[in-house]
Design a protein around this motif. Sequence first.
Motif, PDB file in Angstrom:
ATOM      1  N   MET A 106       3.606  10.403  -6.987  1.00  0.00           N
ATOM      2  CA  MET A 106       4.720  10.716  -7.863  1.00  0.00           C
ATOM      3  C   MET A 106       4.237  10.994  -9.379  1.00  0.00           C
ATOM      4  SD  MET A 106       7.120  11.454  -5.977  1.00  0.00           S
ATOM      5  CE  MET A 106       8.531  11.994  -7.456  1.00  0.00           C
ATOM      6  N   LEU A 107       3.136   9.914  -9.617  1.00  0.00           N
ATOM      7  CA  LEU A 107       2.759  10.147 -10.949  1.00  0.00           C
ATOM      8  C   LEU A 107       1.774  11.386 -10.981  1.00  0.00           C
ATOM      9  CD1 LEU A 107       2.016   8.241 -13.670  1.00  0.00           C
ATOM     10  CD2 LEU A 107      -0.038   8.054 -12.620  1.00  0.00           C
ATOM     11  N   THR A 108       1.086  11.731 -10.031  1.00  0.00           N
ATOM     12  CA  THR A 108       0.269  12.997 -10.195  1.00  0.00           C
ATOM     13  C   THR A 108       1.386  14.366 -10.436  1.00  0.00           C
ATOM     14  OG1 THR A 108      -1.313  11.918  -8.853  1.00  0.00           O
ATOM     15  CG2 THR A 108      -1.595  14.358  -8.862  1.00  0.00           C
ATOM     16  N   ILE A 109       2.312  14.164  -9.499  1.00  0.00           N
ATOM     17  CA  ILE A 109       3.229  15.383  -9.495  1.00  0.00           C
ATOM     18  C   ILE A 109       3.979  15.525 -10.995  1.00  0.00           C
ATOM     19  CG2 ILE A 109       5.407  16.389  -8.623  1.00  0.00           C
ATOM     20  CD1 ILE A 109       4.451  15.243  -5.969  1.00  0.00           C
ATOM     21  N   VAL A 110       4.434  14.512 -11.425  1.00  0.00           N
ATOM     22  CA  VAL A 110       5.123  14.534 -12.926  1.00  0.00           C
ATOM     23  C   VAL A 110       3.828  14.968 -13.820  1.00  0.00           C
ATOM     24  CG1 VAL A 110       6.146  13.025 -14.464  1.00  0.00           C
ATOM     25  CG2 VAL A 110       6.874  12.737 -12.142  1.00  0.00           C
ATOM     26  N   GLY A 111       2.638  14.269 -13.753  1.00  0.00           N
ATOM     27  CA  GLY A 111       1.597  14.593 -14.587  1.00  0.00           C
ATOM     28  C   GLY A 111       1.383  16.149 -14.606  1.00  0.00           C
ATOM     29  N   VAL A 112       1.178  16.646 -13.525  1.00  0.00           N
ATOM     30  CA  VAL A 112       0.636  18.374 -13.194  1.00  0.00           C
ATOM     31  C   VAL A 112       2.108  19.033 -13.894  1.00  0.00           C
ATOM     32  CG1 VAL A 112       0.349  19.872 -11.797  1.00  0.00           C
ATOM     33  CG2 VAL A 112      -0.947  17.637 -11.575  1.00  0.00           C
ATOM     34  N   LEU A 113       3.213  18.533 -13.381  1.00  0.00           N
ATOM     35  CA  LEU A 113       4.531  19.246 -13.986  1.00  0.00           C
ATOM     36  C   LEU A 113       4.388  19.439 -15.725  1.00  0.00           C
ATOM     37  CD1 LEU A 113       7.029  18.600 -11.408  1.00  0.00           C
ATOM     38  CD2 LEU A 113       5.963  20.900 -11.654  1.00  0.00           C
ATOM     39  N   ASP A 114       4.138  18.021 -16.185  1.00  0.00           N
ATOM     40  CA  ASP A 114       4.216  17.819 -17.705  1.00  0.00           C
ATOM     41  C   ASP A 114       3.197  18.881 -18.395  1.00  0.00           C
ATOM     42  OD1 ASP A 114       4.998  16.863 -19.954  1.00  0.00           O
ATOM     43  OD2 ASP A 114       3.415  15.499 -20.053  1.00  0.00           O
ATOM     44  N   ALA A 127       0.849  -1.121   0.160  1.00  0.00           N
ATOM     45  CA  ALA A 127      -0.145   0.238   0.041  1.00  0.00           C
ATOM     46  C   ALA A 127       0.841   1.056  -0.027  1.00  0.00           C
ATOM     47  CB  ALA A 127      -0.832  -0.005   1.069  1.00  0.00           C
ATOM     48  N   VAL A 128       1.928   1.224   0.751  1.00  0.00           N
ATOM     49  CA  VAL A 128       2.812   2.564   0.624  1.00  0.00           C
ATOM     50  C   VAL A 128       3.574   2.632  -0.413  1.00  0.00           C
ATOM     51  CG1 VAL A 128       5.128   3.324   1.603  1.00  0.00           C
ATOM     52  CG2 VAL A 128       3.336   2.268   3.356  1.00  0.00           C
ATOM     53  N   VAL A 129       3.938   1.462  -1.127  1.00  0.00           N
ATOM     54  CA  VAL A 129       4.632   1.595  -2.479  1.00  0.00           C
ATOM     55  C   VAL A 129       3.602   2.355  -3.697  1.00  0.00           C
ATOM     56  CG1 VAL A 129       5.613   0.502  -4.294  1.00  0.00           C
ATOM     57  CG2 VAL A 129       6.424   0.101  -2.151  1.00  0.00           C
ATOM     58  N   VAL A 130       2.531   1.713  -3.726  1.00  0.00           N
ATOM     59  CA  VAL A 130       1.234   2.219  -4.459  1.00  0.00           C
ATOM     60  C   VAL A 130       1.007   3.519  -4.318  1.00  0.00           C
ATOM     61  CG1 VAL A 130      -0.936   1.777  -5.404  1.00  0.00           C
ATOM     62  CG2 VAL A 130       0.612  -0.248  -5.007  1.00  0.00           C
ATOM     63  N   THR A 131       0.625   3.979  -2.993  1.00  0.00           N
ATOM     64  CA  THR A 131       0.202   5.206  -2.762  1.00  0.00           C
ATOM     65  C   THR A 131       1.484   6.355  -3.361  1.00  0.00           C
ATOM     66  OG1 THR A 131      -0.766   4.464  -1.004  1.00  0.00           O
ATOM     67  CG2 THR A 131      -0.382   6.988  -0.847  1.00  0.00           C
ATOM     68  N   PHE A 132       2.792   5.840  -2.986  1.00  0.00           N
ATOM     69  CA  PHE A 132       3.858   6.704  -3.230  1.00  0.00           C
ATOM     70  C   PHE A 132       3.966   6.757  -4.910  1.00  0.00           C
ATOM     71  CE2 PHE A 132       8.238   7.135  -4.584  1.00  0.00           C
ATOM     72  CZ  PHE A 132       8.729   8.295  -4.200  1.00  0.00           C
TER      73      PHE A 132
END
Length: 130
Positions: free
Chosen positions: A107-115, A98-103
Amino acid sequence: MADNKRRGEDAGDDRLDDDVVDEVADDDASSADELVSRGGTATRSRARAESADSRPTTRSETGRVGVFGRIARFFREVVAELRKVIWPTRKELLTYTAVVVTFVAVMLTIVGVLDYGFAKVVLFVFGNSD
């Protein structure tokens, strides 16, 4: 007792420890000086020759081991290392997952927003070709 040393109440013990360390360092230096003064050097071949007398030889020391022997030894060593592993319980495994999937999702959200943001900035700076 460890708390006493941290607070500095037992300063006398620290001095004794330093003396013991100095004596050990002097012993190491004198043994190294003896090797040099006698003309001896510590080499791997000498150490190997001295250690060979004290222990029995095995097949790996007396001859070459074949390909299948090396593969079998590799798998024996893998199994031995896997026995040393402390395997997580089911609850720990689910928690770690759960910790890995959440992390990864964060990170996917952050990179997507920055992109998306950088794409909009680049289109604004260089103009929209539509």
